[in-house]
Motif scaffolding. Structure first.
Motif, PDB file in Angstrom:
ATOM      1  N   ALA A   1       0.839  -1.199   0.000  1.00 47.08           N
ATOM      2  CA  ALA A   1       0.000   0.000   0.000  1.00 47.08           C
ATOM      3  C   ALA A   1       0.878   1.254   0.000  1.00 47.08           C
ATOM      4  CB  ALA A   1      -0.939   0.010   1.196  1.00 47.08           C
ATOM      5  N   GLY A   2       2.009   1.178   0.674  1.00 47.32           N
ATOM      6  CA  GLY A   2       2.916   2.321   0.732  1.00 47.32           C
ATOM      7  C   GLY A   2       3.475   2.653  -0.632  1.00 47.32           C
ATOM      8  N   ALA A   3       3.924   1.606  -1.343  1.00 43.65           N
ATOM      9  CA  ALA A   3       4.469   1.839  -2.678  1.00 43.65           C
ATOM     10  C   ALA A   3       3.396   2.422  -3.594  1.00 43.65           C
ATOM     11  CB  ALA A   3       5.007   0.526  -3.252  1.00 43.65           C
ATOM     12  N   ALA A   4       2.189   1.892  -3.499  1.00 41.28           N
ATOM     13  CA  ALA A   4       1.122   2.357  -4.390  1.00 41.28           C
ATOM     14  C   ALA A   4       0.724   3.798  -4.092  1.00 41.28           C
ATOM     15  CB  ALA A   4      -0.093   1.431  -4.282  1.00 41.28           C
ATOM     16  N   ILE A   5       0.569   4.129  -2.827  1.00 40.12           N
ATOM     17  CA  ILE A   5       0.138   5.504  -2.517  1.00 40.12           C
ATOM     18  C   ILE A   5       1.248   6.481  -2.908  1.00 40.12           C
ATOM     19  CG2 ILE A   5       0.921   5.776  -0.116  1.00 40.12           C
ATOM     20  CD1 ILE A   5      -1.820   7.032   0.454  1.00 40.12           C
ATOM     21  N   ALA A   6       2.492   6.080  -2.697  1.00 35.33           N
ATOM     22  CA  ALA A   6       3.600   6.977  -3.022  1.00 35.33           C
ATOM     23  C   ALA A   6       3.647   7.239  -4.525  1.00 35.33           C
ATOM     24  CB  ALA A   6       4.914   6.371  -2.541  1.00 35.33           C
ATOM     25  N   ALA A   7       3.434   6.193  -5.320  1.00 34.82           N
ATOM     26  CA  ALA A   7       3.484   6.357  -6.772  1.00 34.82           C
ATOM     27  C   ALA A   7       2.339   7.250  -7.264  1.00 34.82           C
ATOM     28  CB  ALA A   7       3.403   4.986  -7.453  1.00 34.82           C
ATOM     29  N   TYR A   8       1.143   6.989  -6.800  1.00 34.63           N
ATOM     30  CA  TYR A   8      -0.003   7.785  -7.277  1.00 34.63           C
ATOM     31  C   TYR A   8       0.048   9.220  -6.740  1.00 34.63           C
ATOM     32  CZ  TYR A   8      -1.927   3.836  -9.697  1.00 34.63           C
ATOM     33  OH  TYR A   8      -2.096   2.813 -10.592  1.00 34.63           O
ATOM     34  N   ALA A   9       0.545   9.373  -5.512  1.00 32.93           N
ATOM     35  CA  ALA A   9       0.680  10.736  -4.978  1.00 32.93           C
ATOM     36  C   ALA A   9       1.703  11.517  -5.806  1.00 32.93           C
ATOM     37  CB  ALA A   9       1.091  10.694  -3.506  1.00 32.93           C
ATOM     38  N   ALA A  10       2.812  10.854  -6.165  1.00 36.03           N
ATOM     39  CA  ALA A  10       3.819  11.527  -6.996  1.00 36.03           C
ATOM     40  C   ALA A  10       3.196  11.955  -8.317  1.00 36.03           C
ATOM     41  CB  ALA A  10       5.003  10.581  -7.251  1.00 36.03           C
TER      42      ALA A  10
ATOM     43  N   ASN B   1       9.919  -3.059  -0.537  1.00 31.31           N
ATOM     44  CA  ASN B   1       8.757  -2.162  -0.493  1.00 31.31           C
ATOM     45  C   ASN B   1       9.140  -0.805   0.098  1.00 31.31           C
ATOM     46  OD1 ASN B   1       6.807  -4.978   0.441  1.00 31.31           O
ATOM     47  ND2 ASN B   1       6.650  -3.892  -1.486  1.00 31.31           N
ATOM     48  N   VAL B   2       9.933  -0.860   1.167  1.00 30.62           N
ATOM     49  CA  VAL B   2      10.326   0.382   1.843  1.00 30.62           C
ATOM     50  C   VAL B   2      11.129   1.259   0.881  1.00 30.62           C
ATOM     51  CG1 VAL B   2      11.654   1.329   3.769  1.00 30.62           C
ATOM     52  CG2 VAL B   2      10.335  -0.784   4.081  1.00 30.62           C
ATOM     53  N   ARG B   3      12.048   0.619   0.156  1.00 36.51           N
ATOM     54  CA  ARG B   3      12.901   1.387  -0.767  1.00 36.51           C
ATOM     55  C   ARG B   3      12.113   1.894  -1.959  1.00 36.51           C
ATOM     56  NH1 ARG B   3      18.886  -1.311  -0.403  1.00 36.51           N
ATOM     57  NH2 ARG B   3      18.828  -1.482   1.859  1.00 36.51           N
ATOM     58  N   GLU B   4      11.192   1.069  -2.452  1.00 36.24           N
ATOM     59  CA  GLU B   4      10.388   1.511  -3.587  1.00 36.24           C
ATOM     60  C   GLU B   4       9.552   2.735  -3.195  1.00 36.24           C
ATOM     61  OE1 GLU B   4       7.446  -1.248  -5.035  1.00 36.24           O
ATOM     62  OE2 GLU B   4       6.833   0.117  -6.633  1.00 36.24           O
ATOM     63  N   THR B   5       8.962   2.671  -2.018  1.00 37.40           N
ATOM     64  CA  THR B   5       8.119   3.776  -1.548  1.00 37.40           C
ATOM     65  C   THR B   5       8.926   5.068  -1.475  1.00 37.40           C
ATOM     66  OG1 THR B   5       6.831   2.185  -0.290  1.00 37.40           O
ATOM     67  CG2 THR B   5       6.577   4.490   0.323  1.00 37.40           C
ATOM     68  N   ALA B   6      10.124   4.971  -0.919  1.00 38.03           N
ATOM     69  CA  ALA B   6      10.978   6.156  -0.813  1.00 38.03           C
ATOM     70  C   ALA B   6      11.402   6.654  -2.195  1.00 38.03           C
ATOM     71  CB  ALA B   6      12.208   5.834   0.033  1.00 38.03           C
ATOM     72  N   ALA B   7      11.564   5.707  -3.129  1.00 37.42           N
ATOM     73  CA  ALA B   7      11.988   6.100  -4.475  1.00 37.42           C
ATOM     74  C   ALA B   7      10.981   7.045  -5.127  1.00 37.42           C
ATOM     75  CB  ALA B   7      12.194   4.858  -5.346  1.00 37.42           C
ATOM     76  N   TYR B   8       9.713   6.913  -4.782  1.00 35.79           N
ATOM     77  CA  TYR B   8       8.689   7.804  -5.351  1.00 35.79           C
ATOM     78  C   TYR B   8       8.618   9.148  -4.633  1.00 35.79           C
ATOM     79  CZ  TYR B   8       6.913   3.559  -7.626  1.00 35.79           C
ATOM     80  OH  TYR B   8       6.783   2.416  -8.357  1.00 35.79           O
ATOM     81  N   GLY B   9       9.520   9.348  -3.681  1.00 34.69           N
ATOM     82  CA  GLY B   9       9.566  10.647  -3.013  1.00 34.69           C
ATOM     83  C   GLY B   9       8.698  10.747  -1.777  1.00 34.69           C
ATOM     84  N   ALA B  10       8.132   9.633  -1.343  1.00 36.74           N
ATOM     85  CA  ALA B  10       7.342   9.661  -0.107  1.00 36.74           C
ATOM     86  C   ALA B  10       8.276   9.805   1.089  1.00 36.74           C
ATOM     87  CB  ALA B  10       6.542   8.370   0.032  1.00 36.74           C
ATOM     88  N   LYS B  11       7.762  10.378   2.158  1.00 37.48           N
ATOM     89  CA  LYS B  11       8.504  10.330   3.413  1.00 37.48           C
ATOM     90  C   LYS B  11       8.184   8.981   4.053  1.00 37.48           C
ATOM     91  CE  LYS B  11       9.088  13.936   6.221  1.00 37.48           C
ATOM     92  NZ  LYS B  11       8.761  14.974   7.238  1.00 37.48           N
TER      93      LYS B  11
END
Ligand SMILES: *Cc1c(COP(=O)(O)O)cnc(C)c1O
Length: 421
Positions: free
Chosen positions: A157-166, A184-194
């Motif tokens: 869910a983190g990766a998905a929200i980060a990608a769509y938010a970006a 998952n943690v790294r992918e989420t951060a890759a999209y610029g999420a905190k």
């Protein structure tokens, strides 16, 4: 976005609602039935329960015929009339395909069954079906004035929200338990999420998200705590019925964490019947959990309406490591009304199922997908499903997102001889 800025603009009381929806009439408390206006930001109802989106299904019926649906491009947006975005609000899309419904002949044969189908949700953006829910939730949040969105997550869910938010140009904050898969943690951060990694379970991370939301720091997009992720997940049920020639299968096995997909599909089947697109038949719904975190199974076995929190949750199937689900009563109700069951499987059978399906059918499931295969085998043995029934399993993420066993042998090219390999 500057820190400390309010996560979203609260509209003045009596401010006009946002643009009207062609088909959405209102939102409804899933427990009390109390109505809430569409076109405003919502989290849980006043009773603390999930809100469900309601549509004017008579009007949708005129617009959405089998032919219209068949003629549209094969994406999740072909169900536009049954989704909550008002007219003129276009999806924030990363390319959401209709996911394939694959047969697993080798897996079926190994278990002595005639056939078995898997809906492979790992083909969606960010490699999991969390994309379906987040695509809808993020666009609705932005439309309703949200500038910063937050969730607790076990990974996908983190990766998905980060990608769509970006993609939507809003900020995201993701809090995950320490056991969340590193990828998952790294992918989420890759999209610029905190991204914050915390020393607790997902519901405890959720409490912190809720606290910040109450202070106006961000909008809480936790599972079932806003109404629109469910609508995106519902599309799994709509797609499945169209793929099966406008019929429901005999049984569905679903890996159940927060239960959004199961509750969403159950809602989809009701809507399809109201639209005259299908009949009254329903699949038996099997909610699958890991023995190391099985609050829904325990409540089902005890005949309880709500599920107590599961202490010490642990399983390799992190997507279903959810000790406490806000929609517990909706999951249990759907499972019971359908004539299905809640089933738990142990860790070894999860991993064994992933390996066997990969070898038997060339299909790499995620651990949660392995859990549903193991549960289906158990149900076959117990006589809950028949060998000739049409069964659909859900694989909700791409198997490549998870650590895999290293089974390669090391050789030295200087001395290796082909006849010894
Ligand atoms: C989130 C998740 C689940 C559980 O989905 P819910 O609809 O919230 O119950 C299952 N499998 C995977 C891979 C997930 O990421």
């Amino acid at each position: 976005m500057s820190t400390g800025a309010p996560g979203y603009k609260v509209e003045a009381a009596g401010a006009p609602a946002k643009r009207a929806h062609m088909f959405v009439t209102h939102l409804e408390c899933s427990q009390t039935g109390e109505h809430y206006p569409a076109g405003q930001l919502h989290n849980l109802s006043r009773a603390g329960k999930p809100l469900l989106v309601r549509y004017d299904l008579e009007r949708v019926r005129a617009a959405l015929t089998r032919q219209v649906i068949a003629d549209r491009a094969p994406t999740m947006w072909k169900w536009r009339e049954l989704l909550p975005m008002p007219e003129g609000v276009e999806p924030v899309s990363l390319g959401e395909p209709v996911t394939p419904l694959l047969s697993l002949p080798g897996t079926a044969a190994r278990a002595g069954a005639k056939g078995l189908l898997v809906k492979d949700e790992g083909r969606l953006p960010t490699g999991s079906f969390k994309a379906r829910g987040m695509a809808v939730a993020v666009i609705m949040a932005r439309h309703l004035g949200v500038e910063r969105i937050a969730i607790p997550t076990n990974g996908n869910a983190g990766a998905a929200i980060a990608a769509y938010a970006a993609r939507a140009g809003i900020a995201s904050l993701v809090i995950c338990p320490a056991e969340t898969p590193e990828i998952n943690v790294r992918e989420t951060a890759a999209y610029g999420a905190k991204v914050l990694v915390a020393d607790g379970q997902i519901d405890e991370c959720g409490a912190l998200v809720g606290k910040g939301a109450a202070e106006g720091r961000w909008f809480d997009c936790s599972t079932l705590k806003e109404p629109y992720r469910l609508e995106g997940k519902k599309v799994m049920g709509l797609e499945l019925v169209e793929q099966l020639g406008w019929r429901v299968p005999d049984a569905i096995f679903y890996p159940t964490g927060g239960g959004t997909g199961l509750i969403g599909m159950w809602k989809a089947f009701d809507e399809l019947e109201a639209l005259g697109l299908t009949g009254p038949k329903r699949p038996r719904m099997y909610a699958v959990q890991a023995a190391g975190c099985a609050p829904i199974v325990r409540a089902f076995d005890r005949g309880e309406e709500f599920a107590e929190r599961w202490e010490g949750a642990a399983t390799v199937a992190t997507g279903i490591r959810v000790p406490k689900a806000v929609g517990d009563f909706l999951i249990l109700r759907a499972v019971r009304d359908s004539g299905g069951a809640a089933l738990e499987v142990d860790e070894q059978s999860i991993l064994q199922a992933v390996n066997e399906v990969a070898c038997d059918d060339g299909t790499l499931l995620c651990p949660e997908g392995g859990a549903v295969v193991a549960a289906w085998r158990q149900a076959l043995e117990r006589g809950l499903v028949g060998a000739y029934e049409q069964v659909v399993l859900f694989n909700c993420a791409n198997g490549n997102k998870y650590p895999l066993a290293d089974r390669a042998r090391r050789i030295s090219l200087a001395v290796a001889e082909p006849n010894q390999l």
